[in-house]
Design a protein around this motif. Structure first.
Motif, PDB file in Angstrom:
ATOM      1  N   HIS A 234       1.117  -0.862  -0.058  1.00 29.75           N
ATOM      2  CA  HIS A 234      -0.297  -0.107   0.093  1.00 29.75           C
ATOM      3  C   HIS A 234       0.764   1.631   0.048  1.00 29.75           C
ATOM      4  O   HIS A 234       0.412   2.340  -0.835  1.00 29.75           O
ATOM      5  N   ALA A 235       1.852   1.662   0.528  1.00 28.96           N
ATOM      6  CA  ALA A 235       2.965   2.248   1.046  1.00 28.96           C
ATOM      7  C   ALA A 235       3.769   2.710  -0.158  1.00 28.96           C
ATOM      8  O   ALA A 235       4.235   3.826  -0.996  1.00 28.96           O
ATOM      9  N   ASP A 236       4.017   1.141  -1.207  1.00 25.96           N
ATOM     10  CA  ASP A 236       4.957   1.351  -2.125  1.00 25.96           C
ATOM     11  C   ASP A 236       4.123   2.504  -3.510  1.00 25.96           C
ATOM     12  O   ASP A 236       4.607   3.221  -4.203  1.00 25.96           O
ATOM     13  N   LEU A 237       2.244   1.356  -3.835  1.00 23.76           N
ATOM     14  CA  LEU A 237       1.387   1.963  -4.946  1.00 23.76           C
ATOM     15  C   LEU A 237       0.695   3.539  -4.211  1.00 23.76           C
ATOM     16  O   LEU A 237       0.755   4.639  -5.272  1.00 23.76           O
ATOM     17  N   ALA A 238       1.835   4.764  -2.977  1.00 24.70           N
ATOM     18  CA  ALA A 238       1.185   5.468  -2.098  1.00 24.70           C
ATOM     19  C   ALA A 238       1.984   6.442  -3.416  1.00 24.70           C
ATOM     20  O   ALA A 238       2.151   7.125  -3.823  1.00 24.70           O
ATOM     21  N   TRP A 239       3.459   5.671  -2.907  1.00 28.41           N
ATOM     22  CA  TRP A 239       4.874   6.342  -3.284  1.00 28.41           C
ATOM     23  C   TRP A 239       4.961   7.116  -4.935  1.00 28.41           C
ATOM     24  O   TRP A 239       5.156   7.812  -5.918  1.00 28.41           O
ATOM     25  N   VAL A 240       4.362   5.457  -5.801  1.00 24.64           N
ATOM     26  CA  VAL A 240       4.049   5.126  -6.865  1.00 24.64           C
ATOM     27  C   VAL A 240       2.788   6.589  -7.561  1.00 24.64           C
ATOM     28  O   VAL A 240       2.949   7.967  -8.445  1.00 24.64           O
ATOM     29  N   VAL A 241       2.219   6.512  -6.446  1.00 22.39           N
ATOM     30  CA  VAL A 241       0.984   7.791  -7.023  1.00 22.39           C
ATOM     31  C   VAL A 241       1.810   9.970  -6.864  1.00 22.39           C
ATOM     32  O   VAL A 241       1.524  10.320  -7.637  1.00 22.39           O
ATOM     33  N   VAL A 242       2.224   9.559  -5.720  1.00 20.73           N
ATOM     34  CA  VAL A 242       2.656  10.354  -5.544  1.00 20.73           C
ATOM     35  C   VAL A 242       3.578  10.806  -6.878  1.00 20.73           C
ATOM     36  O   VAL A 242       3.556  12.252  -7.207  1.00 20.73           O
ATOM     37  N   ALA A 243       4.696  10.320  -7.147  1.00 17.80           N
ATOM     38  CA  ALA A 243       5.309  10.342  -8.329  1.00 17.80           C
ATOM     39  C   ALA A 243       4.752  10.727 -10.011  1.00 17.80           C
ATOM     40  O   ALA A 243       5.847  11.511 -10.441  1.00 17.80           O
ATOM     41  N   LEU A 244       4.234   9.521  -9.674  1.00 19.80           N
ATOM     42  CA  LEU A 244       2.989   9.872 -11.108  1.00 19.80           C
ATOM     43  C   LEU A 244       2.192  11.347 -11.378  1.00 19.80           C
ATOM     44  O   LEU A 244       2.162  12.299 -12.261  1.00 19.80           O
TER      45      LEU A 244
END
Length: 337
Positions: A234-244
């Protein structure tokens, strides 16, 4: 004194046959009223999500052990059921407030002049999603807070929030064909952001289903995955969303996009940062109930931010009625000298 119109039998029959048309013929709301009605549905959707989280976080998920009644013998919570019964029944009652907000949005959209059928259809779409989620909420109780049904209940609320936001946006637009404000590549990047955010929220429901807040003090089934592993995903996906989101903001700056998409991307980044701080704090403090509740509110705000970014990529100008120009001057007839 305001004169009350006299109702005849024909009026009553018309009101019974088509109450929306009956109201629309006698009331014309201002554009501001229609916007407020649409926004009330958005606000109440967020409220019902947060209060639903409060039911689970206080262990009141089975405060009313059956559905649609609160108990086999009572439609409402009784004093013997205590705090948990009051919390669960109170959340059920808020569903009626949500229905009232959606109903107001439907009536306002139908009564607006000129009538826009698309807005009325969006209002009815909200109504049917609310009805479906109410039934699903009953199923959640009847199956003893099965985490998969709880996750579906939350995701359907997110779908309702999406439709409510689209309705609010469409109220402020016209019915002309949408005109894109950015290029195709930027739009594709934004849709990728939307898909990633959707996955983030979906995985968040798995984190909830595997975590320690089961919703009741009884032996409630949990999703059989390692909680820390799924929380890390969940945290990794959050960072993906932030990066995008950051990438989208830089791309919008590079292509000199209008301020609308730029501001929506900036707002989403700020929401994501706040949500990330709350998420990490609750993870390292053993998920206290108050922070989990705030995180659920943050989930709604994140999704609102994502949908607003997507909607900002195009515009639908309000069609204005043509204004006749000044009459062309006719040449003066020649006169004999």
């Amino acid at each position: 004194m305001v004169r009350v119109p006299k109702l005849t039998r024909a009026h009553v029959a018309q009101a019974v046959r088509n109450p929306l048309l009956f109201i629309a013929e006698r009331w014309t709301p201002s554009p501001r009223t229609v916007r407020r009605a649409a926004m009330s549905a958005v606000v109440m959707t967020v409220v019902i999500v947060v209060t639903g989280g409060a039911v689970r976080l206080t262990g009141s998920g089975l405060g009313c052990p059956t559905w649609p009644k609160c108990t086999d013998d009572s439609l409402t919570a009784t004093s013997a059921m205590g705090f948990h019964g009051a919390i669960e029944f109170g959340n059920r009652m808020l569903t009626y407030v949500l229905c009232a907000a959606v109903g107001w949005a439907i009536i306002a959209a139908r009564s607006a002049k000129p009538w826009r059928r698309s807005l009325t259809r969006l209002g009815w779409a909200q109504f049917w999603v609310v009805m479906g989620n109410a039934v699903l909420g009953g199923v959640v109780v009847l199956v003893g807070l099965n985490p998969y049904t709880v996750a579906a209940h939350f995701l359907l609320s997110t779908a309702l929030l999406t439709v409510a936001l689209v309705t609010w946006q469409r109220v402020r637009e016209g019915d002309t064909a949408p005109r894109p404000l950015v290029g195709k590549a930027v739009a594709q990047l934004t849709w990728l952001l939307g898909v990633a955010a959707g996955l983030l929220i979906a995985v968040g429901t798995v984190v909830t289903g595997a975590g320690r807040h089961a919703g009741d003090s009884s032996d409630v089934h949990r999703i059989p995955v390692d909680w820390k592993t799924i929380a890390q995903l969940h945290a990794d996906l959050a960072w993906v969303v932030v990066a995008l989101t950051v990438a989208l903001w830089f791309v919008l700056k590079a292509v000199d996009a209008p301020v609308g998409p730029l501001h929506r991307a900036r707002d989403l980044f700020v929401i994501l940062m706040a949500q990330g701080v709350i998420g990490y704090v609750q993870y390292f403090t053993d998920t206290p109930e108050i922070l989990v509740g705030v995180h659920m509110l943050g989930s709604c705000l994140v999704w609102i931010g994502v949908v607003r970014v997507l909607l900002s990529l195009r515009e639908r100008p309000v069609a204005l009625a043509p204004v006749p120009g000044p009459a062309a001057q006719q040449p003066e007839p020649a006169t004999a000298g």
